[in-house]
Design a protein around this motif. Structure first.
Motif, mmCIF file in Angstrom:
data_model
loop_
_atom_site.group_PDB
_atom_site.id
_atom_site.type_symbol
_atom_site.label_atom_id
_atom_site.label_comp_id
_atom_site.label_asym_id
_atom_site.label_seq_id
_atom_site.Cartn_x
_atom_site.Cartn_y
_atom_site.Cartn_z
ATOM 1 N N ASN A 179 49.719 41.350 36.620
ATOM 2 C CA ASN A 179 49.812 40.030 36.647
ATOM 3 C C ASN A 179 50.931 39.554 38.398
ATOM 4 O O ASN A 179 51.688 40.092 37.799
ATOM 5 N N GLY A 180 50.266 38.911 39.044
ATOM 6 C CA GLY A 180 50.915 38.661 40.250
ATOM 7 C C GLY A 180 50.752 39.284 41.417
ATOM 8 O O GLY A 180 50.745 39.531 42.151
ATOM 9 N N LYS A 181 49.634 40.859 40.611
ATOM 10 C CA LYS A 181 49.381 42.237 42.200
ATOM 11 C C LYS A 181 48.451 41.453 42.429
ATOM 12 O O LYS A 181 47.450 40.724 42.003
ATOM 13 N N GLU A 182 48.169 41.817 43.904
ATOM 14 C CA GLU A 182 47.228 41.087 45.322
ATOM 15 C C GLU A 182 45.769 42.306 44.626
ATOM 16 O O GLU A 182 46.236 43.500 44.251
ATOM 17 N N CYS A 183 44.554 42.290 44.710
ATOM 18 C CA CYS A 183 43.781 42.609 44.403
ATOM 19 C C CYS A 183 42.620 42.107 45.284
ATOM 20 O O CYS A 183 42.424 41.333 45.345
ATOM 21 N N ASP A 184 42.176 42.903 46.255
ATOM 22 C CA ASP A 184 40.985 42.486 46.856
ATOM 23 C C ASP A 184 41.917 41.037 47.421
ATOM 24 O O ASP A 184 40.804 39.542 47.748
ATOM 25 N N GLY A 185 42.616 41.046 48.462
ATOM 26 C CA GLY A 185 43.376 39.392 48.807
ATOM 27 C C GLY A 185 43.859 38.901 48.148
ATOM 28 O O GLY A 185 43.516 38.046 48.591
ATOM 29 N N ARG A 186 43.448 38.298 46.775
ATOM 30 C CA ARG A 186 44.019 37.461 45.849
ATOM 31 C C ARG A 186 44.950 37.894 44.664
ATOM 32 O O ARG A 186 44.894 39.303 44.196
ATOM 33 N N GLN A 187 45.407 36.941 44.634
ATOM 34 C CA GLN A 187 46.990 37.455 43.435
ATOM 35 C C GLN A 187 46.131 37.037 41.983
ATOM 36 O O GLN A 187 45.698 36.263 41.882
ATOM 37 N N LEU A 188 46.355 38.470 41.340
ATOM 38 C CA LEU A 188 46.111 38.555 39.920
ATOM 39 C C LEU A 188 46.623 37.268 39.365
ATOM 40 O O LEU A 188 47.974 37.156 39.041
ATOM 41 N N ARG A 189 45.531 37.292 38.095
ATOM 42 C CA ARG A 189 46.729 36.089 37.057
ATOM 43 C C ARG A 189 46.101 36.562 35.436
ATOM 44 O O ARG A 189 44.983 36.580 35.333
ATOM 45 N N VAL A 190 46.884 36.943 35.164
ATOM 46 C CA VAL A 190 46.532 38.064 34.144
ATOM 47 C C VAL A 190 47.161 37.745 32.919
ATOM 48 O O VAL A 190 48.947 37.681 32.693
ATOM 49 N N ASN A 191 47.516 37.226 31.700
ATOM 50 C CA ASN A 191 47.514 37.054 30.309
ATOM 51 C C ASN A 191 47.014 37.487 28.860
ATOM 52 O O ASN A 191 45.348 38.237 29.173
ATOM 53 N N GLU A 192 46.916 37.326 28.127
ATOM 54 C CA GLU A 192 46.139 37.306 26.851
ATOM 55 C C GLU A 192 45.159 36.536 26.944
ATOM 56 O O GLU A 192 45.527 35.511 27.183
ATOM 57 N N ALA A 193 44.332 36.767 26.544
ATOM 58 C CA ALA A 193 43.299 35.818 26.483
ATOM 59 C C ALA A 193 43.351 35.362 24.812
ATOM 60 O O ALA A 193 43.422 36.194 24.145
ATOM 61 N N MET A 194 42.440 34.124 24.937
ATOM 62 C CA MET A 194 42.493 32.938 23.256
ATOM 63 C C MET A 194 41.087 33.067 23.376
ATOM 64 O O MET A 194 40.484 34.041 24.281
ATOM 65 N N ASP A 195 41.381 33.235 22.004
ATOM 66 C CA ASP A 195 39.968 33.110 21.271
ATOM 67 C C ASP A 195 39.585 31.672 21.643
ATOM 68 O O ASP A 195 39.802 30.451 21.420
ATOM 69 N N LYS A 196 37.864 31.850 22.018
ATOM 70 C CA LYS A 196 37.098 30.798 22.188
ATOM 71 C C LYS A 196 36.983 30.373 21.193
ATOM 72 O O LYS A 196 36.180 30.434 20.422
ATOM 73 N N PRO A 197 37.114 29.060 21.738
ATOM 74 C CA PRO A 197 36.573 27.983 20.493
ATOM 75 C C PRO A 197 35.058 27.694 20.508
ATOM 76 O O PRO A 197 34.455 27.721 21.624
ATOM 77 N N ARG A 198 35.284 28.143 18.500
ATOM 78 C CA ARG A 198 33.621 27.805 18.431
ATOM 79 C C ARG A 198 32.740 26.827 18.871
ATOM 80 O O ARG A 198 33.591 25.765 18.529
ATOM 81 N N ARG A 199 31.815 26.555 19.447
ATOM 82 C CA ARG A 199 30.856 25.068 19.884
ATOM 83 C C ARG A 199 30.209 24.804 18.723
ATOM 84 O O ARG A 199 29.519 25.221 18.193
ATOM 85 N N THR A 200 30.440 23.462 18.444
ATOM 86 C CA THR A 200 29.578 22.373 17.097
ATOM 87 C C THR A 200 28.056 22.493 17.421
ATOM 88 O O THR A 200 28.238 22.216 19.237
ATOM 89 N N GLY A 201 27.060 21.868 16.795
ATOM 90 C CA GLY A 201 25.681 21.514 17.518
ATOM 91 C C GLY A 201 25.530 20.099 18.143
ATOM 92 O O GLY A 201 25.061 19.840 18.173
ATOM 93 N N GLY A 202 26.785 19.420 18.174
ATOM 94 C CA GLY A 202 27.407 18.333 18.835
ATOM 95 C C GLY A 202 26.294 17.379 17.735
ATOM 96 O O GLY A 202 26.292 16.144 18.055
ATOM 97 N N ASN A 203 26.441 17.766 16.837
ATOM 98 C CA ASN A 203 26.016 16.028 15.473
ATOM 99 C C ASN A 203 26.943 15.670 14.934
ATOM 100 O O ASN A 203 27.047 16.097 13.568
ATOM 101 N N VAL A 227 41.753 38.017 33.325
ATOM 102 C CA VAL A 227 41.798 38.176 34.829
ATOM 103 C C VAL A 227 41.999 37.063 35.432
ATOM 104 O O VAL A 227 40.312 36.704 35.714
ATOM 105 N N GLY A 228 42.396 36.498 35.778
ATOM 106 C CA GLY A 228 42.028 35.456 36.746
ATOM 107 C C GLY A 228 42.394 34.892 38.005
ATOM 108 O O GLY A 228 42.674 36.447 38.463
ATOM 109 N N ASN A 229 42.309 34.341 38.645
ATOM 110 C CA ASN A 229 41.725 34.406 40.781
ATOM 111 C C ASN A 229 41.205 35.358 40.905
ATOM 112 O O ASN A 229 41.981 36.073 42.322
ATOM 113 N N LEU A 230 39.943 35.908 40.555
ATOM 114 C CA LEU A 230 39.809 36.891 40.831
ATOM 115 C C LEU A 230 39.128 36.905 42.516
ATOM 116 O O LEU A 230 38.306 36.104 42.641
#
Length: 90
Positions: free
Chosen positions: A65-89, A7-10
């Motif tokens: 999605n696109g509905k106004e909530c607290d004065g902002r138009q929401l962006r709602v979609n299915e969440a993507m799986d967050k890629p695993r962070r690697t140690g940077g080595n 849920v974006g644009n909160l």
């Protein structure tokens, strides 16, 4: 199985309870999490809502999605799986 939605644009005034109330109209809300900045403690303007089923999640996306909530138009979609962070080595 629960389905996680992005849920974006909160508004910075939107609360987790407010999101829970909005999304509960579309089915069972398993969890709500607004993401906050660690430094300032302010909302980052997005969060996640977990719906009980795929059908409820689809209805919630269509209904919010696109509905106004607290004065902002929401962006709602299915969440993507967050890629695993690697140690940077590389």
């Amino acid at each position: 199985m629960a389905k996680k939605l992005y849920v974006g644009n909160l508004s910075y005034n939107t609360t987790e309870d407010g999101l829970r109330n909005l999304f509960s109209g579309f089915g069972t809300v398993a969890s709500v999490k607004i993401i906050f900045d660690r430094e300032s403690g302010n909302s980052k303007g997005f969060g996640f809502v977990e719906m009980g089923t795929d059908e409820e999640a689809s209805a919630a996306i269509t209904g919010t999605n696109g509905k106004e909530c607290d004065g902002r138009q929401l962006r709602v979609n299915e969440a993507m799986d967050k890629p695993r962070r690697t140690g940077g080595n590389w």
